[in-house]
Design a protein around this motif. Structure first.
Motif, short mmCIF file in Angstrom:
data_model
loop_
_atom_site.label_atom_id
_atom_site.label_comp_id
_atom_site.label_asym_id
_atom_site.label_seq_id
_atom_site.Cartn_x
_atom_site.Cartn_y
_atom_site.Cartn_z
N ILE A 60 0.84 -1.20 0.00
CA ILE A 60 0.00 0.00 0.00
C ILE A 60 0.87 1.25 0.00
N GLU A 63 2.22 1.96 -3.45
CA GLU A 63 1.25 2.59 -4.35
C GLU A 63 1.13 4.09 -4.06
N ILE A 64 1.12 4.43 -2.78
CA ILE A 64 1.10 5.85 -2.41
C ILE A 64 2.38 6.54 -2.88
N ILE A 67 2.10 7.55 -6.48
CA ILE A 67 1.19 8.69 -6.60
C ILE A 67 1.90 9.99 -6.19
N LEU A 227 -5.16 11.90 -3.74
CA LEU A 227 -5.56 10.50 -3.60
C LEU A 227 -6.95 10.26 -4.18
N LEU A 228 -7.85 11.24 -4.02
CA LEU A 228 -9.20 11.11 -4.56
C LEU A 228 -9.17 11.05 -6.08
N ALA A 230 -6.60 10.35 -7.99
CA ALA A 230 -5.87 9.15 -8.41
C ALA A 230 -6.79 7.92 -8.36
N GLY A 231 -7.58 7.83 -7.29
CA GLY A 231 -8.51 6.71 -7.19
C GLY A 231 -9.57 6.73 -8.27
N LEU A 232 -10.13 7.91 -8.56
CA LEU A 232 -11.12 8.02 -9.63
C LEU A 232 -10.51 7.68 -10.98
N GLN A 234 -8.01 5.65 -11.55
CA GLN A 234 -7.81 4.19 -11.60
C GLN A 234 -9.13 3.47 -11.81
N GLN A 235 -10.19 4.00 -11.22
CA GLN A 235 -11.51 3.39 -11.40
C GLN A 235 -11.95 3.45 -12.86
N ALA A 240 -3.56 5.72 -12.03
CA ALA A 240 -3.65 6.60 -10.88
C ALA A 240 -2.51 7.62 -10.89
#
Length: 418
Positions: A60, A63-64, A67, A227-228, A230-232, A234-235, A240
């Motif tokens: 984890i 991954e951060i 980013i 982070l928000l 990056a998550g969107l 990746q979705q 990301a």
């Protein structure tokens, strides 16, 4: 022993080891990346002290780390800088991509790894390490040299190219079809174009909305927003890392500078964990069989990178000595190469790709500072060439006198940590 205690012991040992390795690298005035990779090999499968309880947390953190690396890179460049570089330096960027991506793709195909692995290895050999290169430029006192803006322009174009390349690789590794991959790429390009447009026209307004005099609030807002997004991203099957890069570009001025200062320690911590994580998933026993191909690839791409820098500097009217210095400085590979290879390792497309990329980066991250220092004097000795002044330069410009490099460009590359 309780699992939480084992986790704390393992994780604490990793952080302590990274800190000590960083101090050793600092005293040697060398990049710590190869030491971090070696630490990962030592803690990984087939290593001296394989991890157990803390491996998931390190994953984890890794991954951060990716980013934050891309966010900090985006903070270094304004949208106007990127647009300007695209307009003036795109021929050098095209030459750079063709000369340096081709050897990686060809080797992967010769080894029978298939087109997806070829696309991945092409990216590994293509992108130089701006973090290592900036440190070398600073150590050698070349930040004001005439060839330095050419070097920085090529690095900026490589960074911007990743906004297109990473979504393509993500789609290929996910095994999506041509139609789905095309949609993913269209989304990525559309988002990147929209962010650049908004950053150029409304960058000041965006920065003011995020800005805060309280460092704690600014840190939370920028980190949370990154982070928000990056998550969107990746979705939506867009990398990301690309999302984080675009957030960095959208911020500018004092906000970007303040966020950079606040996030640098976090980036360094999690980026180090990323390199360890990559080493963890590379079996040290798998490196010797691919060492010769990695060495051959390193030699070929050292020559192609040198040719790239020489050609780009010649195109900019730089003297012969400056052309050789530009070529030798661009040789180092590092963070981005490992990021790209890490995507393939996670997807499990080719077991030997990770070890080969590790060996390749280890070779060039060590060789890069040496080529930067010695390419020009060696070339001059071998050719017996006395430096001449390009026809388009006035006689008074013959000496390699420093030129003005904007602090954002020079310092930005020095801090980017790609």
């Amino acid at each position: 022993m309780h699992s939480s205690a084992i986790f704390l012991i393992e994780f604490g040992a990793i952080i302590l080891a990274l800190g000590l390795l960083g101090r050793v690298a600092g005293r040697l005035r060398f990049s710590p990346i190869p030491l971090y990779l070696l630490a990962g090999l030592a803690f990984g499968k087939g290593g001296l002290l394989p991890l157990g309880a803390s491996e998931e947390f390190v994953a984890i953190g890794a991954e951060i780390g990716v980013i934050l690396l891309l966010l900090m890179l985006g903070l270094e460049y304004s949208a106007s800088d990127l647009v300007s570089n695209l307009k003036t330096q795109y021929p050098a960027g095209l030459v750079d991509a063709v000369l340096n991506a081709t050897p990686g793709a060809v080797l992967a195909l010769l080894m029978g790894w298939g087109p997806v692995a070829a696309a991945v290895l092409a990216g590994v050999t293509w992108v130089s390490s701006s973090g290592v290169i900036a440190k070398v430029l600073g150590d050698l006192g070349r930040l004001g040299n005439r060839e330095t803006p050419v070097i920085l322009s090529i690095l900026v174009l490589e960074d911007l190219s990743m906004a297109v390349y990473l979504p393509i690789i993500t789609a290929l590794l996910a095994g999506t079809g041509l139609a789905a991959g095309s949609i993913t790429l269209a989304i990525a390009l559309g988002v990147a174009g929209l962010v650049l447009l908004l950053a150029v026209r409304y960058g000041g307004h965006i920065s003011r909305l995020v800005s805060s005099d309280d460092p704690e609030r600014l840190l939370l807002v920028v980190l949370g927003l990154t982070l928000l997004v990056a998550g969107l991203a990746q979705q939506l099957q867009v990398s990301a890392a690309v999302g984080a890069f675009l957030v960095g570009i959208a911020l500018s001025g004092e906000v970007a500078e303040s966020a950079h200062n606040l996030l640098t320690p976090l980036r360094d911590l999690f980026a180090a964990m990323f390199f360890v994580f990559f080493g963890l998933h590379t079996n040290a026993a798998d490196i010797p069989p691919v060492l010769l191909p990695a060495l051959a690839l390193a030699i070929v791409t050292t020559l192609t990178k040198t040719a790239t820098g020489y050609w780009a500097a010649k195109r900019a009217g730089i003297s012969v000595k400056g052309r050789w210095r530009a070529g030798g400085t661009l040789v180092a590979r590092g963070e981005f190469s490992i990021v790209i290879a890490g995507l393939a390792v996670t997807a499990g497309i080719e077991p030997s790709l990770g070890p080969l990329a590790t060996a390749y980066v280890l070779i060039l991250v060590v060789a890069g500072p040496l080529t930067a220092r010695y390419t020009e004097p060696i070339a001059r000795r071998l050719t017996g060439h006395r430096d001449t002044v390009p026809a388009n330069l006035a006689p008074a410009q013959e000496a390699e006198a420093p030129v003005t490099v904007t602090p954002s460009a020079a310092d930005g590359q020095d801090r980017s940590g790609r």
